[in-house]
Design an enzyme around this catalytic site. Sequence first.
Site, mmCIF file in Angstrom:
data_model
loop_
_atom_site.group_PDB
_atom_site.id
_atom_site.type_symbol
_atom_site.label_atom_id
_atom_site.label_comp_id
_atom_site.label_asym_id
_atom_site.label_seq_id
_atom_site.Cartn_x
_atom_site.Cartn_y
_atom_site.Cartn_z
ATOM 1 N N SER B 51 34.915 160.832 111.676
ATOM 2 C CA SER B 51 34.168 161.054 113.023
ATOM 3 C C SER B 51 33.670 159.799 113.294
ATOM 4 C CB SER B 51 33.308 162.152 112.509
ATOM 5 O OG SER B 51 33.799 163.220 111.833
ATOM 6 N N HIS B 55 25.395 158.563 110.345
ATOM 7 C CA HIS B 55 24.594 159.893 110.181
ATOM 8 C C HIS B 55 22.998 159.558 110.365
ATOM 9 C CE1 HIS B 55 27.781 162.708 109.484
ATOM 10 N NE2 HIS B 55 28.456 162.015 108.956
ATOM 11 N N ARG B 317 39.822 162.862 103.307
ATOM 12 C CA ARG B 317 38.416 162.597 102.475
ATOM 13 C C ARG B 317 38.879 162.363 101.066
ATOM 14 N NH1 ARG B 317 37.829 166.938 105.583
ATOM 15 N NH2 ARG B 317 36.077 167.386 106.993
#
Lengths: 131, 479, 418
Positions: B51, B55, B317
């Site tokens: 993405s 964060h 992932r």
Amino acid sequence: MSEELICITCPLGCHLSVDRQSDGGLAVTGNRCPRGVKYANEELLAPRRVVSATAAVEGGAACSGNPGGLCAVSRLPVRSSAAYPKQGVPELLEAIYALRVSLPVSRGDVLIKDFKGSGVDVIATRTLKKA
Amino acid sequence: MKTGSNRYDVCVIGAGVCGANIARRLSAYELDVALVDKEADVSFGTSKANSGIVHGGFHHNKKYLKARLELQGMMMFDRLQQELDFPFKRCGIVVAALHEDEMRAIEQLYMQGVDNGVIGIEMCSRERILELEPKLNPDTLGGLWVPGGGIVEPYRFVFALVESARKNGVEIMTGFKVEHAARAGDEWTVRAADGRVVKARYVVNAAGLYADEVSRAFGAEEFEIKPRKGEYYLLDRLTKAKPERVIFPVPTSVSKGMLVIPTVEGTVLIGPTAEAVDDKADLATTREQLEKILSSARAMVPSVSEYDVITSFAGLRPTLEEDFYIEPSAKAPALIQVAGIQSPGLTASPAIGEYVKDLLKKEGLRLSEKPDYDPFVGKRPHVKDLTPFEVDKLAQADPAYANMICRCEKVSEAEIVQAIRAGHTTLDGIKYFTRAQMGRCQGGFCTYKIIKVIMRETGLSWDEITKNGDGSRILKDAL
Amino acid sequence: MKDLVFDSVVIGGGAAGMAAALELDRAGFSCAIVEREEALGGILTQCIHNGFGLIEFNEELSGPEFAERIEERLAGTRITSFTGATVMELDASGDIKTLYCYTGAHGVMRLSARAVVLAMGCRERNRGNIRIPGDRPAGVYTAGLAQRLVNIEGFVPGKDVVIIGSGDIGLIMARRMSWIGCKVHAVVEILPYPSGLTRNIVQCLHDFGIPLYLSHLTTNIVGRERVEGVEITPIENGATRFDKAFTIPCDTVLLSVGLVPENELSKMAGVELNPMTNGPVADSMLMTSVPGVFACGNVLHVHDLVDYVVEEARRAGAHAARWLKGERPKAEARVKAGPNVRYCAPSRVDLHAANKLYMRTLIVKNDATLEVKVNNRVVKSVKKNHIQPSEMIAVELGPKDLEFAVGAPDPVVELSIS
């Protein structure tokens, strides 16, 4: 009994209806120009195709006319000067692929004259200079 | 650097965002460092398909190592950007609540954020959150605002880190698939599938999806990395659905949810999904998952339209446990395990670099600072960011700056050449480095030009041009 | 920075751009063509097959021949051609339009002109636009890119080919790939009828025995590093039958799934686009919503025959010249796409002049009727033997046809097919 075929002489692609006459001739309807009649006759009796391909240029690269940049062109576009008998097309293509065209070459230059006595030439369709 | 010798102080396995940060951090010291990766280029694993979010530091409880490293890492990005010149923007994160019960979850996230030490975190009313992000569904009840969150182009980040590492003496070896390792004395001998050998006193296993296989090759801990796929859609830069902030839904127990992300480059990313898969090379996108993405994105940003989609892709992932597994191996000596780095891996990665450096020091690696360490990577001009006057000036010295190769993303020949000289000789490598082929025509007009530039600059023949190395050859024959 | 001033600048040096420039030159205006490829000719240069020029030259020529013959007309004119030059910015907000062109040969040039003709052509729709899921291996190309690689660069992108979309480019490439010794395993079309010219179905598929799967959706591309296969799924009665999906093994996928007019520069200049064509909304002078900016050729709407492109571009150039002289249409009527009509271009007709419109139908039909209504009054009715969406129809309307619109407030001309 009508046969349906699509005329491919030009991109208009007229839908033809062909009636075989008692005298052996063909009655053709649906064509927008006289070449449709010719086409129906040929396609049903002796089909032919215009062949377009590219040929190798000697030295491997030519210039399209503007020096510098990434202008090198590796292939010369060619075509048959007229439609060639359909079954003979693979042979014609082989002959084209065997060509090594020397530069410069002009649009319209005859590269293969009268292939196999057919009356059909192979001509260059682009003008190229030496790289 | 002992030229010609293949002996190093540290060998870092895996040139993704973790390995690249670690290698670069170590390059500040008088050490011989090797960074190896099995792909044809760096950042070709998970680091290129994620993405791209920095964060906000509120998603995880501080008892977790990942939460602490996330917070440290997120604060390091401004300085890194100054040093390395990669695309990064601190646009902020909103977490949107669409139902009343979601507001309770928002409150928990808020408190967690405060507890973690997140600066500027706010709980928002409907009015406030719509003011912060006008593209949100007008039915949004409220949410969370975290101004410290941001967006980054992950592969450009890795490329810049690797370039900085290389500049400071790190040896990069691609196409190096670790197959076997043996310890003799105080040294590891690491052998690749193609026979190349690297000897190193210390090894860092940052091999992402393949960290389990590398660990096994070293006779270290047995664990299993399970790939979990995330599919994304990319929307055209002219889409009406482009938000100002990264938009999160309220998270579930399994994942942070599917997001709407304004990328640094101006496009919009929606996704990712989360599905367990069996195959570590399964990057296929699927119809069902893509449909999920569209409907989830539309719930938060109603103007998302399928007609704006320009492409889709998937990332995997490397899942292991709840927390990052970053520790010295208890079984194999002089080996640091850096495994199971899922979200917030990218955010934490600069801090992971620091942390692993400290772990190595504890394991006995002597760190003595290099007086000539240069953290800066020369800024490269990008035609798309320059005015015509600036481009004209550049072109006077190098005409290739005004010869446009990719006009969708405005990439000049000079930039393609720079990518190639920086070691990116595959179509994908050039794509990630320059953005050429990423625009609306998706390479329709520029691919043949890029192929010709690669051949000219590298001397590679037509049958050696690949999409991303190995068998991904672009051309099957020449006339 | 090189600063150059012209009366007019044409963006794009393909058939449309060259034809428009010739008209402006003929009318006495200075004109520059800006072309981003290294040679003029546009897409024609790679279209080595025949079928061009039947109307323009009364001969059947290949693309390169057609392009060269138009280009030859530039000799002896005052037209200046810049090749390898990409227009990166267009500011058309004032009377003087400014264009910044980036060129490898001359650095950045700033061109100023009072009129601009947009002739940038199209780009191809790609895998991302139609969202085919699956792996992302090497070996997926748009048909036009494959055509460029084969015909100009001399590279063969793949050997076992599946073509998605029965558009002309895909059909032509089916034949081309077959003629260079590759095997084309299938052409897959989502609609229940082919989208390319009928002639190409016969000459490119039937001739080679290449199967055409109509009403089939492409649902997956398989292959880790290189394409290994394509999964296609039949659509029956409107429903996608996933249970009947099957995979065709291949190493190459060519996409021929439509063209999109390249209007990024137009958007930058504030030109209003018609969502039905993805091209600029144009009036009876082929002028866009920005005064002094005209459009013609594929950038205005996707054409099938280059002869029509040239015809339209001539009109655009001539109109631009008239506009530069101060002429404006006195009265216009809005053109409306009525029943069974997908679009008409341009969107306005001049009530006091001869107008030529191009339109496309939404339906396939034999013995159809094309009707023109002016303010709901039928003024023209033409019988058409055969119509289909992939064959553009030309309509001419003159002052006599449009007389009922004169004096009426907001007159509408509606074209419909039945």
